[in-house]
Each structure stands twice: as structure tokens, then as C-alpha cells.
Design a protein around this motif. Structure first.
Motif, short mmCIF file in Angstrom:
data_model
loop_
_atom_site.label_atom_id
_atom_site.label_comp_id
_atom_site.label_asym_id
_atom_site.label_seq_id
_atom_site.Cartn_x
_atom_site.Cartn_y
_atom_site.Cartn_z
N TRP A 37 0.69 -1.42 0.24
CA TRP A 37 0.16 -0.18 0.27
C TRP A 37 0.89 1.03 -0.18
O TRP A 37 2.41 0.93 0.47
CB TRP A 37 -1.20 -0.11 1.19
N ILE A 38 1.22 1.68 -1.55
CA ILE A 38 1.34 3.68 -1.00
C ILE A 38 0.33 4.59 0.18
O ILE A 38 -0.71 4.48 -0.58
CB ILE A 38 1.31 3.91 -2.27
N VAL A 39 0.91 5.39 0.75
CA VAL A 39 0.33 6.65 1.05
C VAL A 39 1.25 7.62 0.16
O VAL A 39 2.01 7.79 0.74
CB VAL A 39 0.43 6.64 3.21
N LEU A 40 0.46 7.98 -0.18
CA LEU A 40 1.02 9.19 -0.97
C LEU A 40 0.29 10.57 -0.48
O LEU A 40 -0.61 10.69 -0.63
CB LEU A 40 1.37 9.13 -2.51
N ILE A 62 5.66 5.90 11.34
CA ILE A 62 6.06 5.29 10.36
C ILE A 62 5.75 3.86 10.58
O ILE A 62 5.69 3.13 10.12
CB ILE A 62 6.97 5.67 10.13
N THR A 63 5.93 3.36 12.03
CA THR A 63 5.70 2.11 12.34
C THR A 63 4.29 1.52 12.38
O THR A 63 4.62 0.04 11.54
CB THR A 63 6.16 1.54 14.10
N GLU A 64 3.41 2.38 12.50
CA GLU A 64 1.98 2.20 12.44
C GLU A 64 2.00 1.82 11.15
O GLU A 64 1.02 0.74 10.43
CB GLU A 64 1.33 1.90 12.96
N PHE A 65 2.38 2.47 9.78
CA PHE A 65 2.13 1.81 8.81
C PHE A 65 3.05 0.85 8.63
O PHE A 65 1.63 0.15 7.12
CB PHE A 65 2.36 3.55 7.96
N GLN A 66 4.45 0.53 8.33
CA GLN A 66 4.85 -0.62 8.37
C GLN A 66 4.01 -1.98 8.64
O GLN A 66 4.31 -2.70 7.91
CB GLN A 66 6.09 -0.45 8.42
N LYS A 67 4.05 -2.01 9.60
CA LYS A 67 2.03 -2.69 10.21
C LYS A 67 1.37 -2.84 9.59
O LYS A 67 0.82 -4.70 9.24
CB LYS A 67 2.24 -3.12 11.34
N GLU A 150 -6.45 10.04 10.82
CA GLU A 150 -7.43 9.20 10.14
C GLU A 150 -7.15 8.81 8.66
O GLU A 150 -7.22 7.85 8.11
CB GLU A 150 -8.42 10.58 9.39
N THR A 151 -5.73 8.72 8.09
CA THR A 151 -4.69 8.28 7.41
C THR A 151 -4.82 6.56 7.36
O THR A 151 -5.15 6.45 6.80
CB THR A 151 -3.29 8.55 6.74
N LEU A 152 -4.81 6.70 8.98
CA LEU A 152 -4.50 5.24 9.14
C LEU A 152 -5.46 4.62 9.34
O LEU A 152 -5.68 3.15 9.31
CB LEU A 152 -3.74 4.97 10.64
N ARG A 153 -6.93 5.07 9.93
CA ARG A 153 -8.18 4.82 9.91
C ARG A 153 -8.45 4.54 8.37
O ARG A 153 -8.89 3.52 8.02
CB ARG A 153 -9.34 5.67 10.43
N VAL A 154 -8.66 5.21 7.86
CA VAL A 154 -8.60 4.97 6.37
C VAL A 154 -8.32 3.62 5.48
O VAL A 154 -8.71 2.59 5.33
CB VAL A 154 -8.71 6.10 5.49
N LEU A 155 -6.88 3.53 5.69
CA LEU A 155 -6.39 2.41 5.01
C LEU A 155 -6.26 1.40 5.58
O LEU A 155 -6.72 0.34 4.90
CB LEU A 155 -4.22 2.51 5.79
N GLU A 156 -6.47 1.33 7.84
CA GLU A 156 -7.76 0.30 7.66
C GLU A 156 -8.88 -0.30 7.57
O GLU A 156 -8.99 -1.88 6.96
CB GLU A 156 -7.67 0.68 9.86
N ALA A 157 -9.74 0.35 7.21
CA ALA A 157 -10.67 0.28 6.79
C ALA A 157 -11.05 -0.45 5.19
O ALA A 157 -11.10 -1.11 5.03
CB ALA A 157 -12.18 1.08 6.28
N LEU A 158 -10.04 0.22 3.89
CA LEU A 158 -9.68 0.04 2.94
C LEU A 158 -9.34 -1.48 2.70
O LEU A 158 -9.57 -2.43 2.55
CB LEU A 158 -9.47 0.56 2.23
N GLN A 159 -8.36 -1.67 3.60
CA GLN A 159 -7.43 -2.63 3.57
C GLN A 159 -8.90 -4.12 4.08
O GLN A 159 -8.66 -5.91 3.85
CB GLN A 159 -5.86 -3.69 4.62
N THR A 160 -10.00 -4.07 5.13
CA THR A 160 -10.84 -4.87 5.63
C THR A 160 -11.60 -5.30 4.84
O THR A 160 -11.94 -7.02 4.52
CB THR A 160 -11.72 -4.43 6.17
#
Length: 178
Positions: A37-40, A62-67, A150-160
Motif C-alpha cells: 500500500w502507498i500513502v502518498l 511510520i511503524t504503524e504504517f509498516q505493520k 485518520e489516514t491510518l483509519r482509512v487505510l485499515e478500513a480499505l484493507q478490511t
């Protein structure tokens, strides 16, 4: 022009990266991150006031994004040398992700976040899935910073892979797609 649900626009840009040897320049393309996944995110310019708060905020998480199998890429229309000078001045802390130099402004233009009047990128954020499809985009004006949480929340939502209702948070129930 970038559209959610379509292939993310291609980019290949010079970037400031941190290595074991210190800060270096490297050419980075979207293809370097296939399978992740890319967060640009774009910010207006170096040596400003809101931008370093965002850059440091993404750095702190950054660690949370890497996980989540995600890479973070920052970008502005400044040069790689401007990025280096800003980082060397100490404004960005221990930078742990690349900062792209979109000097020709073509990438900001293709993603739809170039402010033609000011000649800089607006505060924009894009989430691209591992297959290269743009899944999320948000663009702010120059005055308002984003929320890393919010970015992390949306990323996790998309990954569900499911439907996520209003105010959904990780760990809460989703709605299966039928």
C-alpha cells in the motif's frame, strides 16, 4: 487526472532518502512499491510552518504504517536539494521515509493537486493499493493540515475488504459485501 477506482498515475521522481550512511538522493517510482500500500502525500513547500508538523507526524507513526504493509511517501514541488537543506537544518527530525521532488510539477498535476496560481501542490493525500489502484484521495487548501490518525483509519478500513459504516474504527464490526 487521478480518479478513485482507477490506476494511480505513474511517477518516477528524485527523492531524499535516509540510509545508514545518512541522507542520499535516489530515483523512486510507483513501481518500486508494487505489492505494498502507498500513502502518498503532497505538501506545498519546504521551509514553511504547517508542512513540518505533517512530515513529523507521519514519521512518528511510520511503524504503524509498516505493520499495515504500507509505505509513506511525501512530495512537494521543491528540489531534492531544498529537501536536503531543510532536513539538515533539523526541521524534520529523523526522517524515515522518502520525500519526492516534483520539480516539473507533472506528478502534482496528474494527481490533480497542483495549485496553478501559487505554483505549488495543495495538501493532498492518496492511498494506492498493492495493485496500483487509487483507493482514496483527499485535498485540503494550503492552510489546513491533515490527520495522520485518520489516514491510518482509512487505510485499515480499505484493507478490511468490507463496508465500513460511519465513524468505523479498527476492531469494530464491518458490513459484508454481498
Amino acid at each position: 487526472m487521478a480518479k478513485v477506482g482507477e490506476r494511480a498515475p505513474y511517477f518516477a521522481l528524485d527523492a531524499l532518502v535516509s540510509t545508514d550512511k545518512g541522507k542520499e538522493f535516489k530515483r523512486i517510482s510507483i513501481d518500486d512499491y508494487r505489492g505494498k500500500w502507498i500513502v502518498l502525500f503532497f505538501y506545498p513547500m519546504d521551509f514553511t510552518f504547517v508542512c513540518p508538523t505533517e512530515i513529523k507526524g507521519f514519521n512518528q507513526k511510520i511503524t504503524e504504517f509498516q505493520k499495515l504493509n504500507a509505505v509513506v511517501l511525501g512530495a512537494s514541488t521543491d528540489t531534492k536539494f531544498s529537501h536536503l537543506a531543510w532536513a539538515q537544518r533539523g526541521d524534520l527530525g529523523a526522517l524515515q521515509y522518502p520525500i519526492l521532488a516534483d520539480v516539473k510539477k507533472e506528478t502534482a498535476q496528474s494527481y490533480g493537486c497542483l495549485d496553478d496560481k501559487e505554483g505549488v501542490a495543495l495538501r493532498a493525500l492518496y492511498i494506492i493499493d498493492p495493485d496500483g489502484t487509487l483507493q482514496y484521495m483527499v485535498v485540503h487548501n494550503l492552510d489546513v493540515g491533515r490527520s495522520v490518525d485518520e489516514t491510518l483509519r482509512v487505510l485499515e478500513a480499505l484493507q478490511t475488504g468490507a463496508l465500513c459504516p460511519l465513524n468505523w474504527k479498527p476492531g469494530q464490526k464491518t458490513i459484508p459485501k454481498e
